[in-house]
Design an enzyme around this catalytic site. Structure first.
Site, PDB file in Angstrom:
ATOM      1  N   TRP A   1     -19.561  10.636 -21.381  1.00 40.26           N
ATOM      2  CA  TRP A   1     -20.110  10.598 -20.024  1.00 40.26           C
ATOM      3  C   TRP A   1     -21.530  11.176 -20.010  1.00 40.26           C
ATOM      4  O   TRP A   1     -21.810  12.165 -20.675  1.00 40.26           O
ATOM      5  CB  TRP A   1     -19.226  11.400 -19.070  1.00 40.26           C
ATOM      6  CG  TRP A   1     -17.794  10.936 -18.985  1.00 40.26           C
ATOM      7  CD1 TRP A   1     -16.695  11.580 -19.469  1.00 40.26           C
ATOM      8  CD2 TRP A   1     -17.320   9.727 -18.389  1.00 40.26           C
ATOM      9  NE1 TRP A   1     -15.555  10.848 -19.205  1.00 40.26           N
ATOM     10  CE2 TRP A   1     -15.902   9.698 -18.546  1.00 40.26           C
ATOM     11  CE3 TRP A   1     -17.942   8.652 -17.732  1.00 40.26           C
ATOM     12  CZ2 TRP A   1     -15.111   8.656 -18.069  1.00 40.26           C
ATOM     13  CZ3 TRP A   1     -17.154   7.621 -17.259  1.00 40.26           C
ATOM     14  CH2 TRP A   1     -15.762   7.630 -17.421  1.00 40.26           C
TER      15      TRP A   1
ATOM     16  N   TRP B   1      -8.886   7.221  -8.809  1.00 42.62           N
ATOM     17  CA  TRP B   1     -10.100   7.508  -9.586  1.00 42.62           C
ATOM     18  C   TRP B   1      -9.942   7.040 -11.034  1.00 42.62           C
ATOM     19  O   TRP B   1     -10.865   6.448 -11.615  1.00 42.62           O
ATOM     20  CB  TRP B   1     -10.442   9.002  -9.536  1.00 42.62           C
ATOM     21  CG  TRP B   1     -11.357   9.285  -8.380  1.00 42.62           C
ATOM     22  CD1 TRP B   1     -11.023   9.753  -7.152  1.00 42.62           C
ATOM     23  CD2 TRP B   1     -12.773   9.043  -8.348  1.00 42.62           C
ATOM     24  NE1 TRP B   1     -12.138   9.837  -6.349  1.00 42.62           N
ATOM     25  CE2 TRP B   1     -13.226   9.410  -7.058  1.00 42.62           C
ATOM     26  CE3 TRP B   1     -13.704   8.567  -9.269  1.00 42.62           C
ATOM     27  CZ2 TRP B   1     -14.564   9.304  -6.671  1.00 42.62           C
ATOM     28  CZ3 TRP B   1     -15.033   8.469  -8.894  1.00 42.62           C
ATOM     29  CH2 TRP B   1     -15.453   8.828  -7.613  1.00 42.62           C
TER      30      TRP B   1
ATOM     31  N   TRP C   1       2.165   1.656  -3.547  1.00 48.78           N
ATOM     32  CA  TRP C   1       1.148   2.228  -4.448  1.00 48.78           C
ATOM     33  C   TRP C   1       1.192   3.753  -4.389  1.00 48.78           C
ATOM     34  O   TRP C   1       1.089   4.444  -5.411  1.00 48.78           O
ATOM     35  CB  TRP C   1      -0.259   1.750  -4.048  1.00 48.78           C
ATOM     36  CG  TRP C   1      -0.749   0.534  -4.759  1.00 48.78           C
ATOM     37  CD1 TRP C   1      -0.908  -0.710  -4.230  1.00 48.78           C
ATOM     38  CD2 TRP C   1      -1.172   0.433  -6.130  1.00 48.78           C
ATOM     39  NE1 TRP C   1      -1.396  -1.569  -5.186  1.00 48.78           N
ATOM     40  CE2 TRP C   1      -1.574  -0.901  -6.354  1.00 48.78           C
ATOM     41  CE3 TRP C   1      -1.245   1.347  -7.185  1.00 48.78           C
ATOM     42  CZ2 TRP C   1      -2.044  -1.342  -7.587  1.00 48.78           C
ATOM     43  CZ3 TRP C   1      -1.720   0.905  -8.418  1.00 48.78           C
ATOM     44  CH2 TRP C   1      -2.111  -0.419  -8.609  1.00 48.78           C
TER      45      TRP C   1
ATOM     46  N   GLU D   1       0.835  -1.210   0.000  1.00 51.08           N
ATOM     47  CA  GLU D   1       0.000   0.000   0.000  1.00 51.08           C
ATOM     48  C   GLU D   1       0.870   1.261   0.000  1.00 51.08           C
ATOM     49  O   GLU D   1       0.545   2.257  -0.661  1.00 51.08           O
ATOM     50  CB  GLU D   1      -0.931  -0.003   1.220  1.00 51.08           C
ATOM     51  CG  GLU D   1      -1.998  -1.083   1.194  1.00 51.08           C
ATOM     52  CD  GLU D   1      -2.893  -0.987  -0.024  1.00 51.08           C
ATOM     53  OE1 GLU D   1      -3.495   0.082  -0.237  1.00 51.08           O
ATOM     54  OE2 GLU D   1      -2.995  -1.970  -0.781  1.00 51.08           O
TER      55      GLU D   1
ATOM     56  N   ASN E   1     -11.012   2.096   2.474  1.00 49.86           N
ATOM     57  CA  ASN E   1     -10.418   1.968   1.137  1.00 49.86           C
ATOM     58  C   ASN E   1     -11.209   1.052   0.210  1.00 49.86           C
ATOM     59  O   ASN E   1     -11.386   1.355  -0.976  1.00 49.86           O
ATOM     60  CB  ASN E   1      -8.975   1.474   1.251  1.00 49.86           C
ATOM     61  CG  ASN E   1      -8.218   1.645  -0.051  1.00 49.86           C
ATOM     62  OD1 ASN E   1      -8.189   2.738  -0.618  1.00 49.86           O
ATOM     63  ND2 ASN E   1      -7.635   0.575  -0.555  1.00 49.86           N
TER      64      ASN E   1
ATOM     65  N   TRP F   1     -15.086  10.726 -14.077  1.00 46.71           N
ATOM     66  CA  TRP F   1     -14.313  10.509 -12.857  1.00 46.71           C
ATOM     67  C   TRP F   1     -13.835  11.816 -12.244  1.00 46.71           C
ATOM     68  O   TRP F   1     -13.649  11.909 -11.028  1.00 46.71           O
ATOM     69  CB  TRP F   1     -13.119   9.587 -13.121  1.00 46.71           C
ATOM     70  CG  TRP F   1     -12.133  10.079 -14.164  1.00 46.71           C
ATOM     71  CD1 TRP F   1     -12.130   9.786 -15.488  1.00 46.71           C
ATOM     72  CD2 TRP F   1     -11.010  10.955 -13.950  1.00 46.71           C
ATOM     73  NE1 TRP F   1     -11.085  10.420 -16.131  1.00 46.71           N
ATOM     74  CE2 TRP F   1     -10.383  11.138 -15.208  1.00 46.71           C
ATOM     75  CE3 TRP F   1     -10.483  11.602 -12.835  1.00 46.71           C
ATOM     76  CZ2 TRP F   1      -9.243  11.946 -15.374  1.00 46.71           C
ATOM     77  CZ3 TRP F   1      -9.350  12.404 -12.995  1.00 46.71           C
ATOM     78  CH2 TRP F   1      -8.749  12.564 -14.248  1.00 46.71           C
TER      79      TRP F   1
END
Length: 437
Positions: free
Chosen positions: A293, A369, A265, A262, A328, A346
């Site tokens: 969209w 996102w 990341w 994590e 999360n 997004w």
């Protein structure tokens, strides 16, 4: 008006590193041979973008600065807190003090890079060195590259190379806390109030960090269950540098590789933002620019309020709205729901999170996102569409999380804004048409 002090000094400019221990720039400043003045600048260019003047993040920074000031005063020094555009703050600072060198830690976001460039240019004109150091991350910029010298855009090979480099180099140590006798001895400075920078006190404090061995060692078993207290809450503290990334990596190496991943990341997304700054406002993959969209404002409002009729989505949004934090696993579900089920851009969701999250960090927020929308570098493929009800049954089977945040929960408490099977088929068709264009 002459200089406040005749002696030559070094300045340590705190930004996203609000601690006196294991602080790279502070350590190097204290080793410079000059007495060190520690400063923090509340930047109107950032503060003026925050519509809520009862912002928990600003209040957290202010509380943290007061603690640092108390630590510095015990050593006969003081924290100088300024409220100005950094360029002008330094203009005044070098008029008042005999500044010979300024030390700070690297910041990687586009605005920060522009700001630092302006400050560096000003200081260079005055013959003052501006030296910055790596502190927010273990590896930055070009530290971890492919063999051909290009940046990684997929996490797994990046993480393997990251770990390989860490194995070879180890975790560096900057024991700045042992050098506090090198601080500039000055009378206490007037400490700016929240009101003086245009903000109001906040009742709720940021959640305490939990780095207990039991939690970290069991993290891989509990991290996906939002009804269990299985997360460290380190994100907020790491965001503002109240704790050192080096400390967290050392603990992760000893106790849990999943938790280490994590942390990696986070560095992966920072590296992506550095090499591909266009992702701040655009899709990483340009072919996704063709997605039409729907951007239905009423449905977006339902999502923001936690009134979609999907319990896990609604519980997550209500937790976010009430506390400034969201689990999360649930973040993944609510982001996927907005982009796939509702076909809302997004960027709308990213901006909403940016305004609410205590642990908001541009690189991670943007990266996650775009991952959820399928538009990012190492992203979920567009055809992976989470069923929020299946996710709830898997990760919150006893509805502990749902019932905590939806006080009036009962089956059918709200009519779903869209039916899952229909939304899934619509999303698949929309993405497929756009990408096959």
């Amino acid at each position: 008006m002459g200089k406040t002090l005749d002696e030559d000094i070094a300045v340590c400019w705190l930004r996203r590193d609000l601690r006196l221990e294991d602080n790279s720039a502070f350590y190097h400043a204290l080793k410079s041979g000059f007495p060190v003045l520690v400063i923090f600048i509340f930047d109107p260019a950032i503060l003026d973008t925050l519509p809520n003047k009862k912002d928990s993040r600003v209040a957290f920074i202010h509380r943290r600065l007061k603690k640092l000031n108390e630590q510095l005063r015990k050593k006969g020094s003081s924290l100088l807190v300024l409220h100005d555009l950094p360029k002008w703050a330094f203009q005044k600072l070098i008029f008042e003090y005999g500044v010979k060198e300024v030390f700070a830690n690297h910041d990687y976001e586009p605005y920060a890079r522009k700001r630092d460039g302006e400050v560096a240019a000003l200081l260079a004109e005055k013959g003052i060195a501006f030296t910055t150091f790596k502190d927010q991350v273990l590896f930055e910029k070009d530290d971890v590259l492919k063999q051909d010298g290009t940046p990684y855009t997929v996490f797994t090979p990046y993480s393997k190379q990251w770990k390989h480099r860490l194995h070879l180099e180890g975790v560096p140590d900057y024991p700045s806390e042992k050098l506090l006798d090198e601080l500039l001895k000055i009378q206490p400075k007037e400490f700016l109030s929240l009101e003086a920078i245009g903000f109001e006190p906040v009742d709720k404090d940021v959640p305490e960090i939990d780095l207990s061995e039991g939690l970290i060692k069991n993290y891989h078993n509990t991290r996906d269950n939002p009804g269990v207290n299985g997360t460290s809450m380190a994100g907020v503290h790491l965001r503002f540098g109240a704790i050192s990334i080096r400390h967290l990596v050392k603990q992760a190496l000893e106790q849990n590789e999943t938790w280490l991943n994590e942390l990696i990341w986070r560095e992966f997304f920072m590296m992506i933002l550095w090499h591909f700054p266009h992702v701040e406002h655009e899709n990483f993959r340009s072919k996704y620019n063709r997605i039409p969209w729907r951007n239905n404002e009423k449905e977006f409002e339902f999502w923001c309020k936690g009134e979609t009729g999907y319990p896990l989505v609604d519980a997550g949004m209500r937790q976010l709205n009430e506390t400034g934090w969201m689990h999360n696993r649930v973040r993944m579900v609510v982001a996927g729901f907005l982009t796939k089920h509702l076909l809302i851009d997004w960027r709308w969701g990213e901006a909403y999170f940016a305004g609410k999250l205590l642990d908001y960090e541009l690189a991670s927020n943007n990266g996650n996102w775009q991952w959820a929308a399928g538009t990012g570098c190492d992203s979920a493929p567009y055809f992976r569409i989470f069923n929020p009800d299946s996710q709830m049954k898997k990760f919150d089977p006893e509805l502990k999380y749902v019932k905590k945040w939806i006080k009036d929960f009962r089956p059918g408490y709200i009519e779903p804004v869209v039916e899952h099977k229909f939304a899934r088929a619509r999303a698949l068709e929309t993405y497929r048409r756009a990408l096959d264009f």
